[in-house]
Design an enzyme around this catalytic site. Structure first.
Site, PDB file in Angstrom:
ATOM      1  N   HIS A   1      -0.760   4.010   0.487  1.00  0.00           N
ATOM      2  CA  HIS A   1       0.539   4.190   1.147  1.00  0.00           C
ATOM      3  C   HIS A   1       1.553   4.740   0.157  1.00  0.00           C
ATOM      4  CE1 HIS A   1       0.923   0.275  -0.842  1.00  0.00           C
ATOM      5  NE2 HIS A   1       2.236   0.454  -0.839  1.00  0.00           N
TER       6      HIS A   1
ATOM      7  N   ASP B   1       5.724   3.889  -0.456  1.00  0.00           N
ATOM      8  CA  ASP B   1       6.567   2.767  -0.057  1.00  0.00           C
ATOM      9  C   ASP B   1       7.618   3.159   0.971  1.00  0.00           C
ATOM     10  OD1 ASP B   1       5.349   0.761  -1.566  1.00  0.00           O
ATOM     11  OD2 ASP B   1       6.409   1.388  -3.386  1.00  0.00           O
TER      12      ASP B   1
ATOM     13  N   HIS C   1       0.051   5.009  -3.512  1.00  0.00           N
ATOM     14  CA  HIS C   1      -0.628   3.970  -4.280  1.00  0.00           C
ATOM     15  C   HIS C   1      -1.348   2.997  -3.357  1.00  0.00           C
ATOM     16  CE1 HIS C   1       3.500   2.511  -3.574  1.00  0.00           C
ATOM     17  NE2 HIS C   1       2.975   1.303  -3.513  1.00  0.00           N
TER      18      HIS C   1
ATOM     19  N   ARG D   1       9.107  -6.664  -9.587  1.00  0.00           N
ATOM     20  CA  ARG D   1       9.182  -5.262  -9.163  1.00  0.00           C
ATOM     21  C   ARG D   1      10.589  -4.897  -8.756  1.00  0.00           C
ATOM     22  NH1 ARG D   1       9.260  -2.570  -4.363  1.00  0.00           N
ATOM     23  NH2 ARG D   1       7.632  -1.072  -3.818  1.00  0.00           N
TER      24      ARG D   1
HETATM   25  C1  OGA Z   1       4.072  -2.156  -4.252  1.00  0.00           C
HETATM   26  C2  OGA Z   1       2.633  -2.223  -4.100  1.00  0.00           C
HETATM   27  C3  OGA Z   1       0.719  -2.743  -5.447  1.00  0.00           C
HETATM   28  C4  OGA Z   1       0.336  -3.718  -6.492  1.00  0.00           C
HETATM   29  O1  OGA Z   1       4.593  -2.825  -5.153  1.00  0.00           O
HETATM   30  O2  OGA Z   1       4.728  -1.418  -3.493  1.00  0.00           O
HETATM   31  O3  OGA Z   1       2.088  -1.647  -3.212  1.00  0.00           O
HETATM   32  O4  OGA Z   1      -0.567  -3.393  -7.244  1.00  0.00           O
HETATM   33  N1  OGA Z   1       2.034  -2.939  -5.052  1.00  0.00           N
HETATM   34  O5  OGA Z   1       0.918  -4.793  -6.560  1.00  0.00           O
HETATM   35 MN    MN Z   2       3.627  -0.291  -2.208  1.00  0.00          MN
END
Ligand code: OGA
Ligand code: MN
Length: 301
Positions: A126, A128, A277, A292
């Protein structure tokens, strides 16, 4: 000769203070670079400018062995632009105490309650928040605890995916747009208040061009968002499904992707405008805790 004249050197021979040389090592042929020798907790303006350039060039940056407080994570992230506040996760909580911009991703439970979002399950490919009108520019993801195996994060280079499309397919999709379903998240959970999707043509979500222009690099990239419940505007349902399947199987080819095996203290910074990702699942008895931040973005064009 005055001292002043002696001091004057041809500018090309002087190391430029504005662009310090970074130690940049590509991590794959597909996408991403590791930056060594930079402490994100104390980065100066000139080093940030070079790091930002490297981020535009490589789509994803990896910096290892970082030690960041939430305040430092937020201060560093803010250099990229205004930050979003952490949205309420599937457990209804967003942010950490004192830092509403810091989203916790974790499978860890305390007193029976998850301390963060996304659990331990696989998160499929995806970009984000593709389902909103102005999706984020990018994210900074910092690891505090990681499982011994699993929980790797993969990235996909959407410039390369577009560049390698067969020319007839590229011409066919040039002016098409995708409606990006907003009811389900990348972990497959129905978002709060959302109704289950019965017909993708009717589901809620933002509409964006399939081919977008990166506002800072000027390069064109595929923009797919996520596969589940996507719909290509104006096409018959069958046509939309078949075309999406075709583009997706092309875009997520191994030669456009790189997967990161986490260590504690890693920071990944991705450009959400040209990279997708995903995350592998991992054993729920292991602990994964990530902090994050997310940089606000503009409407894709
Ligand atoms: C995000 C996600 C992936 C991860 O933070 O948007 O998809 O590896 N994370 O935690
Ligand atoms: Mn993500």
């Amino acid at each position: 000769m005055t001292e002043q004249t002696i001091d004057k050197q041809p500018s090309s021979k002087q190391p430029s203070a504005a662009t310090p040389a970074l130690n940049i090592t590509p991590v794959s042929d597909a996408i991403g670079a590791e930056i060594r020798g930079v402490d994100l907790a104390g980065i100066d303006d000139a080093t940030f400018a070079a790091l930002h350039r490297a981020w535009l060039d490589h789509g994803v940056l990896l910096l290892r062995d970082q030690l960041l407080s939430d305040a430092q994570l937020v201060a560093f992230s803010r250099r990229f632009g205004d930050l979003d506040e952490a949205p309420p996760n599937e457990n209804g909580k967003g942010g950490v105490d004192g830092f509403p911009e810091v989203l916790v991703l974790s499978n860890v439970k305390e007193n029976g309650k998850a301390i963060g979002a996304l659990g331990n399950a696989e998160a499929i490919w995806h970009s984000d928040m593709n389902y909103i009108p102005e999706p984020p520019t990018g994210s900074v993801l910092y690891s505090l605890e990681v499982p011994e195996t699993g929980g790797d994060t993969g990235f996909c280079n959407m410039y390369k995916a577009l560049d390698a499309l067969p020319s007839d397919l590229r011409a066919h999709i040039a002016d098409l747009k995708i409606k990006h379903d907003s009811s389900t998240n990348s972990g497959g959970f129905l978002r709060e208040g959302a109704k289950p999707v019965t017909d993708v043509r009717d589901c809620p979500g933002a509409i964006h061009p399939i081919v977008r222009t990166h506002p800072e690099t000027g390069r064109k990239a595929l923009y797919l968002g996520r596969r589940r419940y996507a719909y290509i505007m104006g096409l018959d349902l069958d046509e939309s499904e078949a075309l999406l399947d075709e583009i997706w199987s092309h875009a997520t080819r191994d030669d456009f992707t790189w997967h990161h095996r986490w260590r504690v203290g890693d920071v990944l910074i991705w450009d959400n405008r040209c990279a997708m990702h995903r995350r592998d699942d991992f054993d729920d008895s292991a602990r994964r805790i990530m902090h994050r931040t997310q940089i606000k973005g503009d409407a894709p064009f």
